[in-house]
Design an enzyme around this catalytic site. Structure first.
Site, short mmCIF file in Angstrom:
data_model
loop_
_atom_site.label_atom_id
_atom_site.label_comp_id
_atom_site.label_asym_id
_atom_site.label_seq_id
_atom_site.Cartn_x
_atom_site.Cartn_y
_atom_site.Cartn_z
N GLU A 31 -2.24 10.62 3.37
CA GLU A 31 -3.33 11.03 4.16
C GLU A 31 -3.33 12.54 4.68
O GLU A 31 -2.13 12.81 5.18
CB GLU A 31 -3.39 10.18 5.34
N ASP A 49 0.33 5.24 0.89
CA ASP A 49 -0.51 6.27 1.42
C ASP A 49 -0.17 7.64 1.37
O ASP A 49 0.75 8.10 1.63
CB ASP A 49 -0.78 5.72 3.09
N GLU A 71 1.00 -1.23 -0.01
CA GLU A 71 -0.03 0.08 0.18
C GLU A 71 0.81 1.18 0.08
O GLU A 71 2.08 1.18 0.62
CB GLU A 71 -0.98 -0.19 1.12
N ARG A 124 11.83 5.33 18.91
CA ARG A 124 10.73 4.22 18.62
C ARG A 124 11.61 3.08 18.02
O ARG A 124 10.86 1.91 18.56
CB ARG A 124 10.15 4.87 17.26
N HIS A 132 0.44 13.18 5.65
CA HIS A 132 1.09 11.97 6.60
C HIS A 132 1.52 10.92 5.22
O HIS A 132 0.24 10.66 4.66
CB HIS A 132 -0.08 11.34 7.32
N THR A 133 2.50 10.39 5.03
CA THR A 133 2.75 9.52 3.94
C THR A 133 3.29 8.23 4.53
O THR A 133 4.02 8.34 5.77
CB THR A 133 3.69 10.13 3.04
N ASN A 134 3.22 6.93 3.93
CA ASN A 134 3.43 5.54 4.32
C ASN A 134 3.53 4.86 3.27
O ASN A 134 2.95 4.84 2.20
CB ASN A 134 2.38 5.01 5.35
N TRP A 178 -6.62 9.95 16.80
CA TRP A 178 -5.10 10.09 16.48
C TRP A 178 -4.74 11.28 15.51
O TRP A 178 -3.58 11.64 15.49
CB TRP A 178 -4.27 8.54 16.10
N GLY A 210 -2.02 14.14 17.68
CA GLY A 210 -2.07 12.82 18.61
C GLY A 210 -3.29 12.44 19.24
O GLY A 210 -3.31 11.51 20.23
#
Length: 291
Positions: free
Chosen positions: A114, A112, A110, A278, A127-129, A204, A208
């Site tokens: 967003e 993305d 996928e 993270r 927001h990218t992924n 979210w 956040g």
């Protein structure tokens, strides 16, 4: 009175020109609903904005909405003009992304984009992924350098065998490189459809989840138009993009590295490749470690 032969020829040329112009207009001006279909939601409709076919995606307290391209693609550039939710858009998320049909999640790819809404006066976050084989967590986020709710802007995903490039108004903001030789996952075989949606993610999406959706502002709308798909073109002598030799630099020409660096320096607000906290247990993903 009979027309002279030169006059007849002149009229024939004019008529031929008009016929060609009409045929060209018919060929290039495709209606949006010929290429995409509403896949879910109720408060959603096509309409004509002047002479431009436009889709309005709606969101209220009962449901969001979404669309899907009628065709699926393997390697192409996808462009869509989008105008996002105006005023207080906190909690809302509008999307433009690529995803395959009916692929088990462990094989799911996928790509993305967003758009995370915010309270009036605050910037939108893009927001990218990238997901490969069911694994994402490759987020990069950007603050746009304009108000995306004031007018339409062009958002693009270019997917070729060497890069996935995210663009805004033709300017690259992110490039995810195919580095499979080092074991970096990259989508190469799943035909994907273009999807778009507008939905509530106030747990979210905005700061956040600290800022919730104000349902007194509903219904919310995001607008989509001018969907374009440009097939991938390989270098001369290569049959199709998937056959492009690994050592080829053909697709490097598709990436403006200077413009990319400028946007990332000035507009990026999160990069998973710098989030050492993270990934402190497993270390940064392999693609973050430049060869």
């Amino acid at each position: 009175m009979a027309l002279s032969s030169s006059s007849c020829k002149h009229r024939m040329v004019v008529f031929a020109f008009l016929a060609m112009a009409l045929a060209y207009r018919t060929a290039v001006v495709a209606l949006l609903y010929d290429d995409i279909q509403i896949s879910w939601g109720q408060d959603t409709f096509f309409y004509m904005d002047g002479d431009i076919d436009t889709l309005a995606l709606g969101l209220d307290h009962t449901s969001g909405s979404g669309f899907s391209s009628k065709d699926a693609y393997l390697y192409a550039r996808f462009d869509m003009d989008i105008k996002l939710v105006s005023n207080d858009s906190a909690g809302t998320v509008a999307t433009f992304y690529l995803t395959p049909d009916d692929v088990p999640w462990e094989y799911h790819d996928e790509v993305d984009m967003e758009f995370l809404g915010n309270v009036t006066g605050e910037p939108y976050t893009l927001h990218t992924n990238v997901y490969v084989n069911g694994v994402g967590s490759r987020e990069q986020q950007f603050h746009l350098w304009f108000d995306p709710a004031e007018d339409f802007h062009t958002y693009s995903i270019e997917w070729n065998p060497k890069y996935i490039i995210f663009l805004v108004d033709g300017t690259p903001i992110r490039a995810y490189k195919n580095d499979r030789a080092r074991g970096v996952p990259f989508p190469t075989w799943q035909r994907m459809r273009v999807q778009g949606s507008l939905w509530n993610a106030d747990e979210w999406a905005t700061q956040g989840g600290r800022v919730k959706t104000d349902w007194t502002q509903a219904p919310f709308y995001a607008y989509y138009r001018n969907f374009r798909v440009t097939p991938c073109v390989p270098s001369p002598g290569v049959a199709w993009c998937g056959d492009e030799p690994a050592q080829s630099t053909w697709f490097d020409q598709r990436l403006d590295a200077v413009a990319l660096h400028k946007v990332q320096e000035e507009n990026m607000v999160y990069d998973y490749c710098t989030d050492e906290k993270r990934f402190k247990d497993k270390g940064l993903p392999m693609e973050c470690n430049k060869a």
